[in-house]
Design a protein around this motif. Structure first.
Motif, PDB file in Angstrom:
ATOM      1  N   THR A 133       8.751  -2.330 -14.595  1.00 51.12           N
ATOM      2  CA  THR A 133       8.386  -2.369 -13.173  1.00 51.12           C
ATOM      3  C   THR A 133       6.884  -2.540 -12.984  1.00 51.12           C
ATOM      4  O   THR A 133       6.075  -2.126 -13.813  1.00 51.12           O
ATOM      5  CB  THR A 133       8.836  -1.078 -12.453  1.00 51.12           C
ATOM      6  N   GLN A 134       6.554  -3.161 -11.876  1.00 47.54           N
ATOM      7  CA  GLN A 134       5.170  -3.348 -11.453  1.00 47.54           C
ATOM      8  C   GLN A 134       5.083  -2.928  -9.992  1.00 47.54           C
ATOM      9  O   GLN A 134       5.852  -3.408  -9.159  1.00 47.54           O
ATOM     10  CB  GLN A 134       4.752  -4.814 -11.610  1.00 47.54           C
ATOM     11  N   VAL A 135       4.175  -2.025  -9.658  1.00 48.54           N
ATOM     12  CA  VAL A 135       4.068  -1.495  -8.301  1.00 48.54           C
ATOM     13  C   VAL A 135       2.972  -2.225  -7.531  1.00 48.54           C
ATOM     14  O   VAL A 135       1.847  -2.383  -8.018  1.00 48.54           O
ATOM     15  CB  VAL A 135       3.773   0.018  -8.318  1.00 48.54           C
ATOM     16  N   LEU A 136       3.311  -2.666  -6.322  1.00 50.51           N
ATOM     17  CA  LEU A 136       2.350  -3.289  -5.417  1.00 50.51           C
ATOM     18  C   LEU A 136       2.330  -2.517  -4.105  1.00 50.51           C
ATOM     19  O   LEU A 136       3.362  -1.977  -3.678  1.00 50.51           O
ATOM     20  CB  LEU A 136       2.737  -4.746  -5.138  1.00 50.51           C
ATOM     21  N   ASN A 137       1.177  -2.461  -3.450  1.00 52.17           N
ATOM     22  CA  ASN A 137       1.007  -1.715  -2.201  1.00 52.17           C
ATOM     23  C   ASN A 137       0.715  -2.648  -1.036  1.00 52.17           C
ATOM     24  O   ASN A 137       0.048  -3.680  -1.201  1.00 52.17           O
ATOM     25  CB  ASN A 137      -0.147  -0.709  -2.316  1.00 52.17           C
ATOM     26  N   ALA A 138       1.187  -2.260   0.142  1.00 54.53           N
ATOM     27  CA  ALA A 138       0.852  -3.007   1.363  1.00 54.53           C
ATOM     28  C   ALA A 138       1.010  -2.083   2.562  1.00 54.53           C
ATOM     29  O   ALA A 138       2.024  -1.394   2.696  1.00 54.53           O
ATOM     30  CB  ALA A 138       1.748  -4.221   1.523  1.00 54.53           C
ATOM     31  N   THR A 139      -0.006  -2.058   3.415  1.00 53.88           N
ATOM     32  CA  THR A 139       0.058  -1.249   4.635  1.00 53.88           C
ATOM     33  C   THR A 139      -0.176  -2.077   5.896  1.00 53.88           C
ATOM     34  O   THR A 139      -0.030  -1.568   6.998  1.00 53.88           O
ATOM     35  CB  THR A 139      -1.000  -0.116   4.607  1.00 53.88           C
ATOM     36  N   THR A 140      -0.526  -3.353   5.732  1.00 51.67           N
ATOM     37  CA  THR A 140      -0.799  -4.228   6.872  1.00 51.67           C
ATOM     38  C   THR A 140      -0.152  -5.591   6.627  1.00 51.67           C
ATOM     39  O   THR A 140       0.288  -5.904   5.515  1.00 51.67           O
ATOM     40  CB  THR A 140      -2.316  -4.439   7.081  1.00 51.67           C
ATOM     41  N   ILE A 141      -0.144  -6.416   7.676  1.00 54.71           N
ATOM     42  CA  ILE A 141       0.386  -7.774   7.541  1.00 54.71           C
ATOM     43  C   ILE A 141      -0.396  -8.553   6.480  1.00 54.71           C
ATOM     44  O   ILE A 141       0.181  -9.231   5.623  1.00 54.71           O
ATOM     45  CB  ILE A 141       0.314  -8.509   8.896  1.00 54.71           C
TER      46      ILE A 141
END
Length: 332
Positions: free
Chosen positions: A200-208
């Protein structure tokens, strides 16, 4: 003594009375109870949850705008607004705070008040989260619905692997601003992935913009599939997700059917509309006088598995017959 009134005086007296009676009657009526409804996403994307919540209220005899007033608040992914919002609801003394499908909002409500009743919908264990003393006997001012986020996420990952059996590397996209969802998702993935041979590889996003940036990373590193964490802000961006996954030809699994209807490959998750309906029922029961401490936490048993066959064909995937039969809905 007899008092004689002329026609003008009589009409004036009756007119004054006609105006005064309704005002007096209204003054004697009890104030309409108010419910603060908080959702982490956008109003448009959450319309089915509102409809289901109102249905639950109706089942207990309450109609929004007639004998209860529901005040709707949409965070649109701006979780940092929660402390101020909860403080305002507490200051105004709402009758109930309803937080269906919003763990972060449920925790903020619990932190803000120990007296105003709270009806929650959460994916994690409400006892471990500190919302209740036990499922059977909540014991405080909060109760609601638990919908098994950990177990559901692990099964979603396994279903994705069945759809993409050659997958080895899976990207996991989470919203760190929604800490409970991120924690539940990563824990479930970390436990389930090694057992089925996945990295697994974790990516983050909180905005468009950060969603676009995450997909730019995916386009460079080319994982075999994508698992999108359950998050109300993400749901509001369903079209963005499905457009980007189609562009980059990456199979993706989601938490709600909204994504699949928009063109996503598959979803597996709790029937959150049913969770919202049950939150509405408990809200109505509390408005009628029930105490949260006496209402046991309900554990959701309705789950949905949806596959988009058009998307599968576009990705060159051969969907096994047993998965088509297992699905609650197959979109052709």
């Amino acid at each position: 003594m007899t008092v004689t009134l002329g026609r003008r005086e009589l009409l004036g007296a009756l007119g004054g009375a006609a105006v005064g009676w309704p005002l007096a009657a209204r003054a004697q009526q009890p104030a309409m109870p108010m419910v603060g409804f908080i959702n982490s996403g956008h109003a448009d994307a959450s319309a089915p949850f509102v409809t289901a919540f109102r249905k639950g209220l109706n089942e207990t005899g309450f109609v929004d705008g007639q004998n209860v007033r529901v005040e709707y608040h949409w965070l649109e992914g701006k979780y940092d607004q929660l402390p101020a919002l909860m403080a305002d609801l507490v200051r105004r003394g709402v009758s109930v705070i309803a937080t269906p499908v919003a763990t972060v909002a449920s925790l903020a409500a619990k932190a803000a008040t120990a007296t105003i009743p709270i009806v929650f919908g959460v994916g994690g264990d409400p006892v471990q989260l500190g919302l209740v003393a036990s499922l059977a006997r909540p014991g405080g001012n909060a109760t609601g619905i638990n919908f098994f986020n950990l177990e559901v996420t692990a099964k979603r990952l396994r279903l994705l692997h069945e759809l993409v059996p050659k997958a080895v590397r899976i990207a996991v996209l989470v919203n760190p601003a929604n800490a409970p969802s991120t924690e539940f998702t990563l824990r479930a993935v970390q436990e389930a992935a090694p057992a089925i041979g996945l990295q697994t590889q974790v990516l983050n996003a909180t905005t468009i913009g950060e969603i676009d940036a995450a997909f730019a990373t995916l386009a460079r590193e080319r994982p075999d599939a994508l698992l999108v964490a359950g998050d109300a802000f993400f749901v509001s961006r369903a079209v963005q997700f499905t457009t980007l996954t189609a562009r980059d030809r990456i199979p993706a699994a989601y938490s709600l059917r909204d994504y699949v209807k928009a063109g996503g490959l598959m979803s597996y998750g709790t029937d959150l509309a049913d969770v919202s309906r049950q939150v509405g029922i408990y809200t109505g029961r509390i408005l009628k006088g029930a105490k949260p401490a006496d209402l046991p936490v309900v554990q959701s048993t309705k789950f949905e598995f949806v596959i988009n066959m058009q998307t599968a064909r576009a990705l060159g995937l051969d969907v096994p017959l047993h998965l088509q039969q297992l699905a609650d809905e197959v979109i052709e």
